[in-house]
Every structure is written in C-alpha cells, then in structure tokens.
Scaffold this motif. Sequence first.
Motif, PDB file in Angstrom:
ATOM      1  N   LEU A 115      38.771  57.766  36.202  1.00  0.00           N
ATOM      2  CA  LEU A 115      37.814  57.240  37.162  1.00  0.00           C
ATOM      3  C   LEU A 115      37.499  55.806  36.759  1.00  0.00           C
ATOM      4  O   LEU A 115      37.014  55.550  35.661  1.00  0.00           O
ATOM      5  N   ILE A 116      37.806  54.873  37.648  1.00  0.00           N
ATOM      6  CA  ILE A 116      37.508  53.460  37.418  1.00  0.00           C
ATOM      7  C   ILE A 116      36.196  53.141  38.128  1.00  0.00           C
ATOM      8  O   ILE A 116      36.109  53.239  39.352  1.00  0.00           O
ATOM      9  N   HIS A 117      35.187  52.786  37.346  1.00  0.00           N
ATOM     10  CA  HIS A 117      33.886  52.428  37.924  1.00  0.00           C
ATOM     11  C   HIS A 117      33.757  50.909  37.942  1.00  0.00           C
ATOM     12  O   HIS A 117      33.860  50.253  36.898  1.00  0.00           O
ATOM     13  N   VAL A 118      33.557  50.355  39.137  1.00  0.00           N
ATOM     14  CA  VAL A 118      33.392  48.912  39.312  1.00  0.00           C
ATOM     15  C   VAL A 118      31.929  48.640  39.636  1.00  0.00           C
ATOM     16  O   VAL A 118      31.459  48.991  40.721  1.00  0.00           O
ATOM     17  N   PRO A 119      31.167  48.049  38.707  1.00  0.00           N
ATOM     18  CA  PRO A 119      29.759  47.772  38.990  1.00  0.00           C
ATOM     19  C   PRO A 119      29.599  46.732  40.094  1.00  0.00           C
ATOM     20  O   PRO A 119      30.545  45.998  40.419  1.00  0.00           O
ATOM     21  N   ALA A 120      28.403  46.663  40.640  1.00  0.00           N
ATOM     22  CA  ALA A 120      28.147  45.736  41.734  1.00  0.00           C
ATOM     23  C   ALA A 120      28.344  44.287  41.320  1.00  0.00           C
ATOM     24  O   ALA A 120      28.797  43.455  42.124  1.00  0.00           O
ATOM     25  N   ASP A 121      28.036  43.941  40.047  1.00  0.00           N
ATOM     26  CA  ASP A 121      28.161  42.542  39.628  1.00  0.00           C
ATOM     27  C   ASP A 121      29.594  42.143  39.285  1.00  0.00           C
ATOM     28  O   ASP A 121      29.903  40.968  39.129  1.00  0.00           O
ATOM     29  N   ARG A 122      30.488  43.124  39.110  1.00  0.00           N
ATOM     30  CA  ARG A 122      31.907  42.889  38.878  1.00  0.00           C
ATOM     31  C   ARG A 122      32.187  41.996  37.667  1.00  0.00           C
ATOM     32  O   ARG A 122      33.158  41.251  37.645  1.00  0.00           O
TER      33      ARG A 122
END
Length: 348
Positions: A115-122
């Motif tokens: 699972l790759i989690h991409v935060p909102a701030d990237r």
Amino acid sequence: MNGRRRLWLAAGLAVLLALMVVLAAVIAGSNKTPSSAPSSPSPTATPTPSATQTRKPTAAAPAPAPAPPTIPELPAAPMNILVIGSDSRENAKEENNQTITTGQASDQRSDCLMLIHVPADRHKVYGISIMRDNWVDIPGYGASKVNSALGLGGTPLVVRTVESLLGAHVDHTVMLDFHGFKLLTDALGGIDVNVTLPFTSTIETQHQFVAGINHLDGQAALEFVRERHAFVDGDYQRVRDQQTFLRALLVKLSGGVQNPAGVLGLVQFAANDLTVDDGFDPMSVAILAYGLRTVDPTASVFFTLPTAGTGTSPDGQSIVLPDYAGIGEVAAALRDDTLPQYVAAHGY
C-alpha cells in the motif's frame, strides 16, 4: 502452482515497476538535452531599390508552434494506491480480466502487495509491505494466505481484502509483471543498489551480489528483488531487499526536469505493462506522477506490516501470522493521518 513457478515473480516486483511509472515520469525529460536554438542568419545588405526594381513579396510568417501539453495539478488530498505483483507466467492482465468477467478463478497469486500512501503535502511517500503468506480473512472465502485473493476474485477481491485488513480505503490499484519491470529498469540505464547482505542468486543466471554498490540491469534487478531461498529468513530479507531497491530507484528518479510531455510519454510507454482500475487512466497516472515531483526520496519511508512470526495453517501450509495489535496501530495511523508519528515511534 509449485514453488519453482513462484520464483518467476517475487513480492517486490509490482512495487518497483509501479513506482517507476508513478515517479519516474519526473525525470522523463532529464536525459534529453534541449536542442540549441538555431542561430539567426547574419544580416546582409539590401540594396536600395532603383526606379526599375520592385520589391519581392515578404514571406508569410511561420505558423506558431503548438502549445506544449499541460498536466493538471494533483488535488491536495491524501491518496492510497495498492500495488499488486502477479506471479503469472502468462498474461496477468488477461487472467485478471477473465476472473472479473466470468467469476472463474485463475492460476495466479499476488506475490507482492504494497500500500503506497501519498500524503496531501506530497513531501514523501509511505510504502507498507504486506507479506504474501499472511494468513488473513479473504472476504467471502474465509481464512487463507493473502496472496490467494487475486486468483480467487481478481484485483477487486484483493482490494476488499486489504481494505478489511487495514481499515483504509484504496483509491487506486496497479498490477504489473516482471517483463515490464526489466524493460523499464533497462530503459533507465540500470539502478545502483547498496547491497548490505551479499548473496548469490538461486534464480536463472545465479547473479552474484557483492557487498556495497552494485549496478543492476533489468535481469539482475529482477533476481535481486525475487530472491528468498538464499536467506535464512527467506521472505523477510526479500522484502528488505525490495525496499532497498525501491529507495535506490527513488534516488535515481529524483531531481530531474519536470516535463509534462515527458511525463505523458513515459506513462504511455509503460501502459502495456500495467493493469489499473477503471478510474486510473493514463492521464490520472500522469497527474499523479507530475504531482509527485516535489517528493524527497531520501525522506520517504517503507516498512513491513507487523507480523507475529510464522506457523502452519490447518491444511498444512507454511504461513505468516499477522500481528493484529500492530496492524491496528498502522490502521489507526492511516485513519488519523498520523503515519509520521507512527514511523518515528517505531524507528523506521
């Protein structure tokens, strides 16, 4: 499916290729040197027209060049992408489509799940590896190895299984196979990997991986991320090597020229080797790739979903026992958007 067949695609294969597609686009233009602008011709003297001379008509100005392609900005919201690696020796995409269409099980397994989690701030990405032999509940089928969900119900069942396990919504799925992995690794000129545990591969060419920096072409890279039999702890070391490779890949892909045309070109190049969900078309992949141009590869974090050791299933299979208390902590961090605090507390 026997163990020899499993060797055709190890757990990290999909992650590595998917991240190439999703992140490599940021350097798509970095290996292209812009052509120099043509020098203007030296002015020549124009004689003053005499009474018997007439001026020639001025040539029409050339048509303006077409506007370069543009890519919309990625919305400032977190995103979860499930990356799946099939062990199919045939065509993973076709087998998956047949299973989804007919409901007939296929002879493939998801030997990679991340699972790759991409935060909102990237600013960074988080990769959570799920070991393929985790003994979990497959919705509608009962307890089984997590990697069996793909053959039983295709990518939709894999998504339901992971969502049930982690309590997190999966926004998109990407599934890949080893052919595209080798192709793109070679297209990038190979990857430099720091090997901390040297070994000789038991697969295909029996490549020797020495301690220190190794430059890996597509074939060697595939053997690096597939190998498990050379290690005392098998899949555990394989997952660590996959994460090592991925970090090296992200470093290679960082700092390039952000070029929308190159992003679109690379995504189209890789499209034949990807199986994605219906809502994740090439432009969606390009938007994500371009949006991740701000990611710092050295700050990104990859870890393995907690396990409680190994055991034997009721039907005699060797399995990995889930650490449900530890998994609950990861699930809470995903739900509450506190993964930075979680990885800091656990030393990742």
